[in-house]
Design an enzyme around this catalytic site. Structure first.
Site, mmCIF file in Angstrom:
data_model
loop_
_atom_site.group_PDB
_atom_site.id
_atom_site.type_symbol
_atom_site.label_atom_id
_atom_site.label_comp_id
_atom_site.label_asym_id
_atom_site.label_seq_id
_atom_site.Cartn_x
_atom_site.Cartn_y
_atom_site.Cartn_z
ATOM 1 N N ARG A 71 1.054 -0.940 0.096
ATOM 2 C CA ARG A 71 -0.189 -0.112 -0.744
ATOM 3 C C ARG A 71 0.626 1.214 -0.055
ATOM 4 O O ARG A 71 0.704 2.593 -0.607
ATOM 5 C CB ARG A 71 -0.306 -0.169 1.134
ATOM 6 C CG ARG A 71 -2.130 1.058 1.097
ATOM 7 C CD ARG A 71 -2.907 0.375 2.507
ATOM 8 N NE ARG A 71 -2.340 0.637 3.469
ATOM 9 C CZ ARG A 71 -3.135 -0.136 4.555
ATOM 10 N NH1 ARG A 71 -3.582 -0.573 4.291
ATOM 11 N NH2 ARG A 71 -2.073 1.047 6.416
ATOM 12 N N TYR A 124 -12.085 23.342 -10.865
ATOM 13 C CA TYR A 124 -12.235 21.598 -11.040
ATOM 14 C C TYR A 124 -13.895 21.772 -9.654
ATOM 15 O O TYR A 124 -13.458 21.408 -7.919
ATOM 16 C CB TYR A 124 -11.394 20.973 -11.149
ATOM 17 C CG TYR A 124 -12.104 19.443 -11.144
ATOM 18 C CD1 TYR A 124 -12.888 18.744 -12.434
ATOM 19 C CD2 TYR A 124 -12.011 18.590 -10.318
ATOM 20 C CE1 TYR A 124 -12.936 18.236 -12.599
ATOM 21 C CE2 TYR A 124 -12.450 17.021 -10.468
ATOM 22 C CZ TYR A 124 -13.044 16.517 -11.859
ATOM 23 O OH TYR A 124 -13.496 15.501 -11.854
ATOM 24 N N ASP A 195 -3.320 23.006 -8.252
ATOM 25 C CA ASP A 195 -4.128 22.631 -9.327
ATOM 26 C C ASP A 195 -3.147 23.318 -10.672
ATOM 27 O O ASP A 195 -3.774 23.603 -11.195
ATOM 28 C CB ASP A 195 -5.446 21.858 -10.421
ATOM 29 C CG ASP A 195 -6.282 21.130 -10.335
ATOM 30 O OD1 ASP A 195 -5.451 20.820 -11.868
ATOM 31 O OD2 ASP A 195 -6.928 20.062 -10.765
ATOM 32 N N LYS A 220 -5.514 12.847 -17.271
ATOM 33 C CA LYS A 220 -5.503 13.489 -18.539
ATOM 34 C C LYS A 220 -4.192 13.914 -19.159
ATOM 35 O O LYS A 220 -3.808 12.886 -19.948
ATOM 36 C CB LYS A 220 -5.812 15.156 -17.727
ATOM 37 C CG LYS A 220 -7.136 15.291 -16.624
ATOM 38 C CD LYS A 220 -8.260 14.732 -17.932
ATOM 39 C CE LYS A 220 -9.339 15.064 -16.279
ATOM 40 N NZ LYS A 220 -9.613 15.904 -15.104
HETATM 41 C C1 LIG Z 1 -10.445 15.687 -14.212
HETATM 42 C C2 LIG Z 1 -9.212 16.971 -13.687
HETATM 43 C C3 LIG Z 1 -9.604 16.388 -11.719
HETATM 44 C C4 LIG Z 1 -9.724 15.471 -11.406
HETATM 45 O O1 LIG Z 1 -9.316 14.340 -12.126
HETATM 46 P P1 LIG Z 1 -10.065 12.700 -12.005
HETATM 47 O O2 LIG Z 1 -8.756 11.861 -12.454
HETATM 48 O O3 LIG Z 1 -10.922 12.587 -12.999
HETATM 49 O O4 LIG Z 1 -10.465 12.275 -10.313
HETATM 50 C C5 LIG Z 1 -8.913 17.173 -11.338
HETATM 51 N N1 LIG Z 1 -8.501 18.001 -11.543
HETATM 52 C C6 LIG Z 1 -8.676 19.253 -12.799
HETATM 53 C C7 LIG Z 1 -8.036 20.373 -13.224
HETATM 54 C C8 LIG Z 1 -9.146 17.473 -13.694
HETATM 55 O O5 LIG Z 1 -9.093 18.641 -15.013
#
Ligand SMILES: *Cc1c(COP(=O)(O)O)cnc(C)c1O
Length: 417
Positions: A71, A124, A195, A220
């Site tokens: 883990r 987000y 972010d 992404k």
């Molecule tokens: C998609 C996204 C997230 C969340 O990511 P997941 O992998 O889908 O949980 C967080 N921040 C931004 C800017 C995003 O576009």
């Protein structure tokens, strides 16, 4: 396990360029029988040589050394963590099961009951919902105008523990003055989290702009192929222990297969980002000239309000941008437009090789100029031929207009996402 040793372990005379580092990041092939890619280590149990190893793991709150219980990260997970942290200019990284889990882990690492948290208004939306839920634990969240820059200073209270940033903002693409915000926070000993999912470390490195912690949805661009859900937190040396402890406390874990795919995605990050950038800009400029469009919200376009900050802090622009349709088109006409698309898929997420489009809701705002009249769409430009994408959008815009003429004809209402 370090992330930046070259195949021979020789220190380079100067720092390698980003493209070179993307290729040579990861465990030295010499450690894995010469193979250039690391193996996928699956495992819960790992065996120790003797009781000294057991004691070492027990005594270390951050569980740094291997072997350790699965883990805490198998060698495959740690290889991706080390690679991403090196690219971001951080001290170390923690991989999480999703991007949202990276965000919740990073926030929970720093807040406690009685704290005040400042969050950018265009984050987000699930980040916003999570921060709102902290009210139940005595943590209050206040949203601020993403364009306020050093004005953040006036919002800092004695109990402000954390300022959360996302640049550009989700859906509405406001570019934040990250250095102005982080400088004000550093003076007051307030932690900043950024972010960086949109830009990736290929186009922006927020730790170099003064941030303490960077969060990513690796689902992404980092993985880049729309085939996994994964997240990561990268931290400075000072902030890392709190982040790792929170991840351990919360039981954060990521599977080795997903970590492997994310590390593999990094190898091509440079070519992919440049291609996304080029095609997105070309489509954004073309869309700007169309009569059906009231605005194209893309930080690399001159008229974008955050263009100069973007130019200063980013070395390029990613694929997603905002497309604001003329307010004369109603929901039914927009549905006809979306229904007509052949190459652009209707779906959430972005950052994969395929083009996507979804209506985005600018939602409740405390500042800035949103919502603006007209339907806002989020466009993600993938790797298809840009002329084909243009033709697809041209057809969809024609469907948007021609739906004008069917207003009185009865029929089923097309569904929207
Ligand atoms: C998609 C996204 C997230 C969340 O990511 P997941 O992998 O889908 O949980 C967080 N921040 C931004 C800017 C995003 O576009």
């Amino acid at each position: 396990m370090t992330g930046d040793a070259g195949p021979g372990g020789n220190a380079p005379a100067r720092a390698d360029a980003l493209d070179t580092r993307l290729v040579h990041l990861g465990p030295p092939p010499g450690q894995q029988f010469g193979y250039v890619n690391p193996p996928v280590y699956r495992g819960s149990t790992a065996l120790y040589d003797g009781p000294a190893g057991l004691r070492r793991t027990q005594a270390d709150p951050l569980k740094r050394d291997l072997p350790a219980y699965g883990r805490f990260g198998t060698p495959t997970v740690r290889a991706f963590e080390a690679a991403l942290s090196t690219l971001e200019g951080g001290h170390a990284a923690v991989v999480t099961c999703s991007g949202l889990a990276a965000i919740t882990t990073a926030v929970l690492a720093f807040v406690r009951s009685g704290d005040h948290v400042l969050v950018s208004d265009s984050v987000y939306p699930p980040t916003r919902r999570f921060c709102d839920s902290l009210e139940a634990f005595g943590i209050s969240t206040q949203y601020y105008d993403p364009c306020l820059g050093s004005g953040i200073e006036r919002l800092l209270r004695p109990n402000t523990r954390l300022v959360y940033l996302e640049s550009p903002g989700s859906g509405t693409f406001e570019v934040m003055d990250v250095p102005a915000v982080t400088q004000a926070c550093r003076r007051r000993d307030v932690t900043t989290i950024v972010d960086n999912t949109w830009a990736t470390p290929f186009f922006c490195r927020p730790i170099g702009l003064g941030a303490d912690v960077v969060v990513h949805s690796a689902s992404k661009y980092l993985a880049g192929h729309a085939d996994i859900v994964l997240g990561a937190v990268v931290a400075t040396e000072e902030s890392y222990p709190a982040v790792r402890r929170a991840a351990i406390r919360l039981g954060q874990y990521a599977g080795p297969d997903d970590a492997y795919l994310a590390l593999r995605g990094l190898r091509t990050l440079g070519v992919r980002m440049r291609q996304h950038e080029r095609s997105a800009l070309e489509l954004a400029r073309w869309l700007s000239s169309r009569p059906e469009v009231s605005d194209v919200v893309h930080p690399a376009l001159d008229h974008h309000p955050g263009h100069l900050i973007w130019k200063r802090d980013f070395s390029g622009a990613a694929g997603p941008f905002g497309l604001l349709l003329h307010p004369r088109f109603d929901e039914r006409q927009v549905a006809a437009m979306l229904q007509h698309l052949r190459l652009f898929g209707l779906g959430y997420s972005w950052g994969g090789y395929e083009s996507l489009i979804v209506p985005s809701d600018p939602g409740v705002r405390v500042g800035g100029d949103w919502p603006r009249p007209g339907t806002l769409l989020r466009v993600h430009v993938g790797m298809e031929d840009v002329e084909d994408l243009k033709a697809d959008l041209r057809g969809a815009l024609a469907a948007l207009r021609s739906a004008d003429e069917d207003v009185r004809s009865p029929g089923p209402t097309p569904s929207t996402v």
